[in-house]
Design an enzyme around this catalytic site. Sequence first.
Site: not given
Length: 340
Positions: A151, A180
């Site tokens: 990310d 996530h």
Amino acid sequence: MPKAVVLGAAGGIGQPLSLLLKASHLITELSLFDIVNTPGVVADLSHIATPAQVTGYLPPNDGLVNALKGADVVVIPAGVPRKPGMTRDDLFRINAGIVRDLAKAIATTSPKAFVLVISNPVNSTVPIFAEVFREHGVFDARRLFGVTTLDVVRAQTFVAEVQGDGRNAPNVTVPVVGGHSGVTIVPLLSQSQPPLAANTSEEKLKELTHRIQFGGDEVVKAKDGAGSATLSMAYAGAEFAFKVLRALGGEKGIISPSYVHLSADANGGGVIHKELGRPVEYFSAPVELGPNGVERILPLGKVTAYEKALLEAALPELEGNITKGSEFITAAAPAKPANL
Ligand SMILES: NC(=O)c1ccc[n+]([C@@H]2O[C@H](COP(=O)([O-])OP(=O)(O)OC[C@H]3O[C@@H](n4cnc5c(N)ncnc54)[C@H](O)[C@@H]3O)[C@@H](O)[C@H]2O)c1
Ligand SMILES: O=C(O)C[C@H](O)C(=O)O
């Protein structure tokens, strides 16, 4: 010099990740385990002229145990990936059992290892590891990490593109916190360095946020049924593993976001609880790494009203994912005998 282990080493992530680890001079032993194809991957990697000695293991017998013996760092990309139309939570049904069994083997064979969890859904698989370790009396929150580095890598890349200089991506920093998956991924774009232009429109901010939150979907869609991110994940997983290994080797001041149990630092995540306005057990936040794992969880710092709203939107889904993972183990545990 440390021994690194990859569980799921013959997969889409496992192979390039093992290549990057083999290429690194930070390790001397690289041990690979998968339920299929490990011998071929080992034969191939073992011809590379770097110090790490590669060994490979398959089930049955003691393959997993032998792979894990003496491990310092265990990286886990074992499990099924998404296909178009699936959420990461849809993977729980299959991956929860896979990671539970791997966690049991780690708990009994290499309980002191640093455990880096890539298998999705990370928001739930990390609590599964924690509960299995607790059951075995070996849980140390400082050593258990959900890998959310992809990310951060995506945020660096997309912010650099918006700033008009994609080549500057390696020099861009953007904290990405939360969890996530989708809305649980919260980029703190106001803290980007170099900063986004002051006149960046609200629309552009929303677009950028959405792209970071749903970057995984872009890859799943483009791969059209052939899986999800593997190469960028291998890069991100290796980057995080190298940070952990450098900290293990005594290097100071290494900071990286990671999804951790908030009891990992001395004040039990109190700073983050205060910032969020409610307690949450697991959260991806910038952590300072040391030879024993998490040394300190850093505060999120100043956030804008827009980012505060993103954090509020993230928490219900994140908390649901955490409970689902924890209860997968605790609900299955045999009841303790009553104290007579
Ligand atoms: N954390 C992240 O940012 C991130 C990013 C990308 C993918 N992922 C996740 O990583 C996982 C792996 O993705 P992939 O693309 O490499 O999948 P893949 O199917 O290509 O590889 C998975 C590998 O795991 C192996 N495996 C299955 N059960 C196992 C077990 N019990 N023990 C050891 N190995 C086992 C399989 O044989 C296979 O080789 C998926 O769950 C995916 O969603 C996470
Ligand atoms: O999107 C996925 O399912 C894989 C991974 O979590 C990603 O972010 O690319």
